[in-house]
Design a protein around this motif. Structure first.
Motif, PDB file in Angstrom:
ATOM      1  N   ASP A  19       0.970  -1.063  -0.090  1.00  0.00           N
ATOM      2  CA  ASP A  19       0.099  -0.138  -0.052  1.00  0.00           C
ATOM      3  C   ASP A  19       0.901   1.134  -0.104  1.00  0.00           C
ATOM      4  OD1 ASP A  19      -2.510   1.592   0.460  1.00  0.00           O
ATOM      5  OD2 ASP A  19      -1.620   1.781   2.597  1.00  0.00           O
ATOM      6  N   ARG A  20       0.331   2.346  -0.490  1.00  0.00           N
ATOM      7  CA  ARG A  20       1.381   3.415  -0.632  1.00  0.00           C
ATOM      8  C   ARG A  20       1.158   4.616   0.673  1.00  0.00           C
ATOM      9  NH1 ARG A  20       0.113   8.711  -4.357  1.00  0.00           N
ATOM     10  NH2 ARG A  20      -0.828   9.264  -2.622  1.00  0.00           N
ATOM     11  N   ASP A  21       0.112   5.062   0.932  1.00  0.00           N
ATOM     12  CA  ASP A  21      -0.106   6.008   2.153  1.00  0.00           C
ATOM     13  C   ASP A  21      -0.333   5.242   3.559  1.00  0.00           C
ATOM     14  OD1 ASP A  21      -0.180   7.888   0.119  1.00  0.00           O
ATOM     15  OD2 ASP A  21      -2.492   7.439  -0.340  1.00  0.00           O
ATOM     16  N   ASP A  22       0.662   5.641   4.434  1.00  0.00           N
ATOM     17  CA  ASP A  22       1.137   5.368   5.570  1.00  0.00           C
ATOM     18  C   ASP A  22       1.690   3.800   5.858  1.00  0.00           C
ATOM     19  OD1 ASP A  22       0.659   7.419   7.156  1.00  0.00           O
ATOM     20  OD2 ASP A  22      -1.312   6.958   8.088  1.00  0.00           O
ATOM     21  N   THR A  23       2.114   3.471   4.660  1.00  0.00           N
ATOM     22  CA  THR A  23       2.864   1.996   4.626  1.00  0.00           C
ATOM     23  C   THR A  23       4.307   2.445   3.863  1.00  0.00           C
ATOM     24  OG1 THR A  23       0.798   0.689   4.006  1.00  0.00           O
ATOM     25  CG2 THR A  23       2.897  -0.221   3.572  1.00  0.00           C
ATOM     26  N   LEU A  24       4.188   2.961   2.857  1.00  0.00           N
ATOM     27  CA  LEU A  24       5.484   3.376   2.164  1.00  0.00           C
ATOM     28  C   LEU A  24       5.874   4.732   2.325  1.00  0.00           C
ATOM     29  CD1 LEU A  24       5.231   1.789  -1.247  1.00  0.00           C
ATOM     30  CD2 LEU A  24       6.683   1.228   0.536  1.00  0.00           C
ATOM     31  N   ILE A  25       4.759   5.744   2.428  1.00  0.00           N
ATOM     32  CA  ILE A  25       5.001   7.133   2.552  1.00  0.00           C
ATOM     33  C   ILE A  25       3.964   7.606   3.627  1.00  0.00           C
ATOM     34  CG2 ILE A  25       5.879   7.563   0.213  1.00  0.00           C
ATOM     35  CD1 ILE A  25       3.460   9.197  -0.492  1.00  0.00           C
ATOM     36  N   VAL A  26       4.486   8.851   4.199  1.00  0.00           N
ATOM     37  CA  VAL A  26       3.338   9.528   5.163  1.00  0.00           C
ATOM     38  C   VAL A  26       2.416   9.897   4.446  1.00  0.00           C
ATOM     39  CG1 VAL A  26       3.198  11.095   6.931  1.00  0.00           C
ATOM     40  CG2 VAL A  26       5.447  10.171   6.762  1.00  0.00           C
TER      41      VAL A  26
END
Length: 196
Positions: A19-26
């Motif tokens: 997942d992108r948000d809150d997994t890879l980036i804030v």
């Protein structure tokens, strides 16, 4: 499911999908400005480790801001480019731009993006692990036949954590999640550290 070879060694998955948000980036709601992209702690190091191990990496991300008119396709592309600038190249990006009421088969918790990522990487969902921070990530993985690891944040609901404990795995952070993805099994009991 973890594949075991003829000498009993666990094989790493073919791919780990994030997942992108809150997994890879804030997470920045409806992120449109690439200058606001900030990697989550440990993300860059774990992606390097996966690439070094020969495991392909991908992103599966709901981005309903496009359907809502809050993000343009160009802004989304600029954010993707900035993520890759900071975290390195991904082997596949699967992004659902639709809204929650559009009935889209790719929008998590439906399995479409996980299935598409596996196909793009010429593998099967069973050879993939999805890492994310909410129940929709886990549900999408399981519906596709992939394994899942939940990394809770303050936004993760207790019911989502309980569901992941029962049907998938829960990790304290991205470092532990990648270890679980690579080596199978579940994280060790950390006496409540799984709670957000």
């Amino acid at each position: 499911m973890t594949t075991v070879d003829r000498v009993g060694q666990r094989r790493p998955p073919d791919a780990v999908l994030f997942d992108r948000d809150d997994t890879l980036i804030v997470d920045v709601p409806y992120l449109a400005d690439p200058a606001l992209v900030r990697p989550m702690p440990g993300a860059a190091e774990q992606l390097l480790a996966l690439r070094a191990a020969g495991v392909r990496v991908g992103v599966v991300s709901n981005q309903s801001g496009v359907a809502r008119g809050l993000i343009t396709a160009g802004q989304l592309a600029a954010v993707v480019a900035r993520v890759e600038e900071l975290l390195g190249p991904f082997d596949t990006w699967q992004i659902c731009p639709h809204g929650p009421d559009d009935g889209c088969p790719c929008r998590k918790p439906r399995p479409g993006m996980v299935l598409a990522a596996a196909a793009a990487l010429d593998t099967t969902p069973e050879r993939c692990v999805v890492i994310g921070d909410i129940g929709a990530d886990v549900h999408a993985a399981l519906a596709a036949g992939a394994r899942a690891v939940l990394v809770p944040t303050a936004a993760t609901r207790p019911a989502e954590i309980a569901m992941a404990h029962e049907h998938a795995a829960v990790a304290a952070d991205i470092t532990e999640a990648v270890a679980v993805a690579l080596h199978g099994g579940r994280p060790a009991d950390r006496s409540g550290r799984d709670e957000p």
